[in-house]
Design a protein around this motif. Structure first.
Motif, short mmCIF file in Angstrom:
data_model
loop_
_atom_site.label_atom_id
_atom_site.label_comp_id
_atom_site.label_asym_id
_atom_site.label_seq_id
_atom_site.Cartn_x
_atom_site.Cartn_y
_atom_site.Cartn_z
N HIS A 12 49.61 41.01 51.08
CA HIS A 12 49.44 41.92 52.20
C HIS A 12 50.53 42.98 52.14
N GLY B 290 40.21 46.39 55.08
CA GLY B 290 41.58 46.04 55.43
C GLY B 290 42.20 47.05 56.37
N THR C 138 46.48 48.18 51.97
CA THR C 138 45.99 47.51 53.17
C THR C 138 46.70 46.18 53.42
N ASN D 217 45.99 42.38 55.64
CA ASN D 217 45.06 41.56 56.41
C ASN D 217 45.73 40.28 56.90
N PHE E 60 39.85 41.29 59.63
CA PHE E 60 39.71 40.97 58.20
C PHE E 60 40.74 39.95 57.75
N ALA E 61 41.26 39.17 58.68
CA ALA E 61 42.36 38.24 58.39
C ALA E 61 42.08 37.39 57.16
N LYS F 127 41.42 38.12 54.19
CA LYS F 127 40.57 38.66 53.12
C LYS F 127 41.43 39.44 52.12
N THR G 105 43.08 42.30 49.83
CA THR G 105 43.58 43.63 50.16
C THR G 105 43.46 44.53 48.94
#
Length: 473
Positions: free
Chosen positions: A60, A436, A453, A455, A460-461, A463, A465
């Motif tokens: 992330h 994201g 991005t 997440n 979109f947690a 998922k 990036t």
């Protein structure tokens, strides 16, 4: 007093003040310059955007991407807060191969700090809110070789905001550690002081020693032979010049620099009941307070320099998706010399989390209500409003008369700086297949846009990036 002595004293005073008479160099501070434009070469992005390359990831990306010569630096947070820092070339195949990657065991804490670029060196902090302690790193920008580290232990100490380099000094906020200044070009080991050129040679020698021992162990067919890593290099530390606000302030935002003043934003933590909601101007040489101005909301985005004014974003919420409802904010202009308020614009429908970008007499900011606003620096009158219809965490970028803003839906908006009219939009989700949110903002360099991005939270947690370079095909 003779004329020669007067001239000599004047020359000496000029030399003493020279270190802090100019702004930091390009990318030696957050978002490229004290005006926080996310661009330093003046070249606008593409008229017709296209994805030149993309890198999908499980990390992330919270920090803003930063150009480093012909490459771009990006820091990521992986599973269990595993840290990573990578350098990708701007030009090349799709996806590009990283020039270098740093992670554990050298990096022990995740970094949300964009680096300062100073010549051949990168300087960045690590540690996030749940960590107790953080480290300020200095590494070689080309090779990633570690040169020195400043270790700061303690509760609520973390180096989340970007540093600034000016006059051979490094300035950074450290959460509960307050604000710090260290020498960039000098480091100590076992009580002895060395310049960075000597430090690099000593690290090279240590690496050769470690490699030789590893090769010797392999030759002996030692089952426990382990390749060396950067964590085994010499532990040089920079010389600390001053530290202010320890255990009184909470400095998570990037500091800024204007002439001889360091602008230090401090927040108040409601849960922990510590810190202050204020902006401090410190004497860069001594760290002494020049002025202090209290704020209504927290200045998470840090301060922006606009000539003789300081533009401060404020938000009632932090970078938490669940807190968006009911968020409030403001944009406040202060006199750089005195800290007196010149104008203030309340934004009752959204918090201003990112820093403002100043260009052509306008201060542009994003807000969690999905709006991009431009205010006239001179009097605070609103020049225009752009509705993206999606919340923003990230600050805008401005280059070549165009504003670039990336929202929490992963859409990049290009907006005319003069009129506020849309020029184009680009959905990262549609183009890459990886939805994201954008936290760090768009970086504009060489006519290209770089955006990444995150997440960690939101719709979109967890998922995947993506890191994207946008240009003209």
């Amino acid at each position: 007093m003779t004329l020669r002595l007067v001239v000599s004293l004047c020359a000496l005073c000029a030399l003493c003040g020279e270190s802090f008479s100019a702004d930091p160099g390009p990318w030696a501070t957050y978002r490229g310059n004290p005006q926080r434009t996310g661009n330093t070469d003046g070249a606008a992005g593409p008229e017709k955007p296209a994805i030149l390359w993309s890198v999908k990831s499980t990390d992330h990306f919270i920090a803003s991407p930063v150009p480093v010569k012909d490459a771009v630096y990006i820091a990521g947070i992986g599973a269990f807060n595993r840290p990573s820092a990578s350098l990708f070339p701007f030009a090349g195949k799709n996806p590009p191969a990283a020039t270098w990657v740093k992670s554990a065991p050298y990096l022990k804490l995740a970094s949300v700090s964009s680096p300062a670029v100073a010549g051949d060196y990168l300087l960045f902090g690590d540690g996030i809110h749940q960590d107790s302690g953080g480290v300020l790193h200095c590494v070689n920008a080309t090779t990633s070789q570690p040169l020195w580290q400043l270790v700061l232990p303690g509760d609520l100490i973390h180096l989340e905001g970007a540093p600034v380099v000016a006059g051979g000094k490094v300035f950074i906020g450290g959460g509960a550690a307050g604000a710090l200044c260290v020498e960039m070009d000098k480091a100590t080991l076992d009580g002895k002081e060395y310049d960075l050129a000597t430090v690099a040679k000593m690290q090279d020698a240590k690496w050769k020693e470690l490699t030789a021992k590893y090769e010797e162990a392999k030759a002996k067919k030692d089952d426990f032979a382990i390749p060396p890593d950067d964590s085994q290099l010499l532990k040089f530390a920079p010389k600390k010049v001053w530290q202010k606000g320890e255990k009184k302030w909470h400095v998570d935002a990037p500091v800024n620099f204007a002439s001889d003043k360091l602008l230090v934003p401090t927040a108040y933590l409601d849960k922990e009941k510590v810190g202050e909601r204020a902006l401090y101007a410190l004497n860069a040489t001594t760290g002494d307070t020049v002025w202090r101005t209290e704020l209504k909301y927290n200045p998470w985005g840090g301060a922006t320099v606009a000539g003789d004014l300081v533009i401060v974003p404020e938000s009632s919420v932090g970078y938490y998706y669940k807190e968006l409802k009911g968020a409030k904010g403001a944009l406040t202009a202060l006199d750089l010399k005195t800290g007196d308020q010149k104008w203030r614009k309340e934004i009752p429908t959204g918090g201003v989390l990112g820093c403002a970008s100043v260009s052509d007499g306008l201060a542009v900011c994003t807000a969690t209500d999905g709006k991009v606003r431009a205010y006239k620096v001179a009097d605070g009158e609103r020049a225009w409003l752009y509705d993206a219809k999606m919340p923003f965490f990230a600050p805008p970028a401005v280059a070549g008369g165009v504003v670039y803003a990336a929202d929490l839906g992963g859409t990049v908006h290009a907006i005319d700086l003069k009129t506020g009219n849309a020029k184009w939009t680009l959905s990262l989700a549609k183009e890459t297949g990886a939805p994201g949110m954008v936290y760090g903002g768009v970086t504009v360099h060489g006519g290209k846009l770089v955006v990444a991005t995150c997440n960690l939270d939101g719709p979109f947690a967890n998922k995947e990036t993506v890191l994207v370079c946008i240009g003209t095909k």
